[in-house]
Design a protein around this motif. Structure first.
Motif, short mmCIF file in Angstrom:
data_model
loop_
_atom_site.label_atom_id
_atom_site.label_comp_id
_atom_site.label_asym_id
_atom_site.label_seq_id
_atom_site.Cartn_x
_atom_site.Cartn_y
_atom_site.Cartn_z
N GLY A 18 9.20 -14.91 -6.60
CA GLY A 18 10.30 -15.29 -5.73
C GLY A 18 10.17 -16.71 -5.23
O GLY A 18 9.40 -17.51 -5.75
N GLN A 22 10.39 -17.37 1.44
CA GLN A 22 11.63 -16.61 1.67
C GLN A 22 11.27 -15.17 2.01
O GLN A 22 10.42 -14.56 1.38
CB GLN A 22 12.55 -16.66 0.47
N LYS A 23 11.94 -14.65 3.01
CA LYS A 23 11.70 -13.28 3.45
C LYS A 23 12.58 -12.31 2.66
O LYS A 23 13.66 -12.66 2.24
CB LYS A 23 12.02 -13.14 4.95
N TRP A 24 12.09 -11.09 2.52
CA TRP A 24 12.86 -10.07 1.80
C TRP A 24 14.16 -9.78 2.54
O TRP A 24 14.18 -9.58 3.74
CB TRP A 24 12.06 -8.79 1.65
N GLY A 25 15.27 -9.77 1.82
CA GLY A 25 16.56 -9.41 2.39
C GLY A 25 17.27 -10.54 3.11
O GLY A 25 18.39 -10.37 3.57
N ILE A 26 16.63 -11.70 3.25
CA ILE A 26 17.26 -12.83 3.93
C ILE A 26 17.76 -13.80 2.87
O ILE A 26 17.00 -14.27 2.04
CB ILE A 26 16.27 -13.52 4.89
N ARG A 27 19.03 -14.07 2.89
CA ARG A 27 19.63 -14.95 1.90
C ARG A 27 19.80 -16.35 2.47
O ARG A 27 20.00 -16.53 3.67
CB ARG A 27 21.01 -14.41 1.47
N ARG A 28 19.76 -17.33 1.59
CA ARG A 28 19.98 -18.71 2.02
C ARG A 28 21.48 -18.96 2.15
O ARG A 28 22.29 -18.42 1.40
CB ARG A 28 19.36 -19.68 1.03
N THR A 29 21.83 -19.80 3.10
CA THR A 29 23.24 -20.14 3.32
C THR A 29 23.70 -21.11 2.24
O THR A 29 22.88 -21.78 1.61
CB THR A 29 23.43 -20.80 4.70
N GLN A 32 22.16 -24.48 2.73
CA GLN A 32 20.77 -24.58 2.29
C GLN A 32 20.66 -24.71 0.78
O GLN A 32 19.74 -25.33 0.28
CB GLN A 32 19.98 -23.34 2.75
N LEU A 33 21.60 -24.14 0.07
CA LEU A 33 21.61 -24.23 -1.38
C LEU A 33 22.20 -25.55 -1.88
O LEU A 33 22.13 -25.86 -3.06
CB LEU A 33 22.42 -23.07 -1.98
#
Length: 159
Positions: A18, A22-29, A32-33
Motif C-alpha cells: 500500500g 496511509q491508514k486502512w479505510g481512509i481515502r485521500r481527497t 491530495q491526489l
C-alpha cells in the motif's frame, strides 16, 4: 512441494503493497491526489488560451533566437529532413521555461502557480497548475500528449 528454503521463507513473510503512512479505510481527497478543484478547472478552461497566447507573445523573440541557435547544430535535422527528437526536446524545454517565467506572478483562484510543461515527441508545451514550490524538475523529460510523464507511470491532470 517447495524446491528450496527460499521459497518457504518467501511465503512466510508479510509484505505490504500500500501507500506508506496511509491508514486502512481512509481515502485521500482529490486535492491530495493533485486533482483540480471545480473553481480551478473552470478558471483554466476559460483563461488558458489567453494565458498561453500572452506568454507566447512575450517570449517569441527570445525563442526565435534560440531556434536559430539550435538549427546551426549539424545534428538538428535528420537525413529525411525532419527535426531530430533532441532538437524538439531542447526547444520544448526552453519554451516551457521561458513561458513559465513570463507568467510567474499569475495565480489560479485556489492560489496554485501556472507552469508550462514541455511536450515529449511533438512540438509545444502544455499548461499545468502546481502548488507553490513544486519541483518542476521532476517533469524535465516532458509529458506525452496523453498526460503521462515521460519515464514515469504517473499521469498529470492536463489543464
Amino acid at each position: 512441494m517447495f524446491k528450496n528454503d527460499k521459497e518457504v521463507s518467501a511465503l512466510s513473510e508479510l509484505k505490504h503493497h500500500g501507500i506508506i503512512g496511509q491508514k486502512w479505510g481512509i481515502r485521500r481527497t482529490p486535492e491530495q491526489l493533485g486533482n483540480l478543484s471545480k473553481k480551478d478547472s473552470k478558471w483554466i478552461a476559460k483563461k488558458s488560451d489567453k494565458i498561453t497566447a500572452q506568454a507566447e507573445k512575450k517570449t517569441s523573440r527570445e525563442l526565435n533566437k534560440y531556434a536559430d541557435e539550435l538549427m546551426k547544430n549539424p545534428n538538428a535535422v535528420t537525413k529525411s529532413g525532419k527535426l531530430s527528437a533532441a532538437t524538439i526536446t531542447a526547444y520544448n524545454r526552453r519554451k516551457a521555461e521561458l513561458m513559465s517565467q513570463s507568467v510567474s506572478s499569475l495565480r489560479s483562484p485556489s492560489g496554485k502557480v501556472i507552469q508550462f510543461v514541455a511536450k515529449r515527441g511533438e512540438m509545444g508545451v502544455m499548461i499545468a497548475l502546481a502548488d507553490e514550490g513544486y519541483n518542476m524538475a521532476q517533469l524535465k523529460n516532458g509529458v506525452w500528449s496523453s498526460g503521462r510523464v515521460a519515464y514515469k507511470k504517473t499521469v498529470l491532470d492536463k489543464a
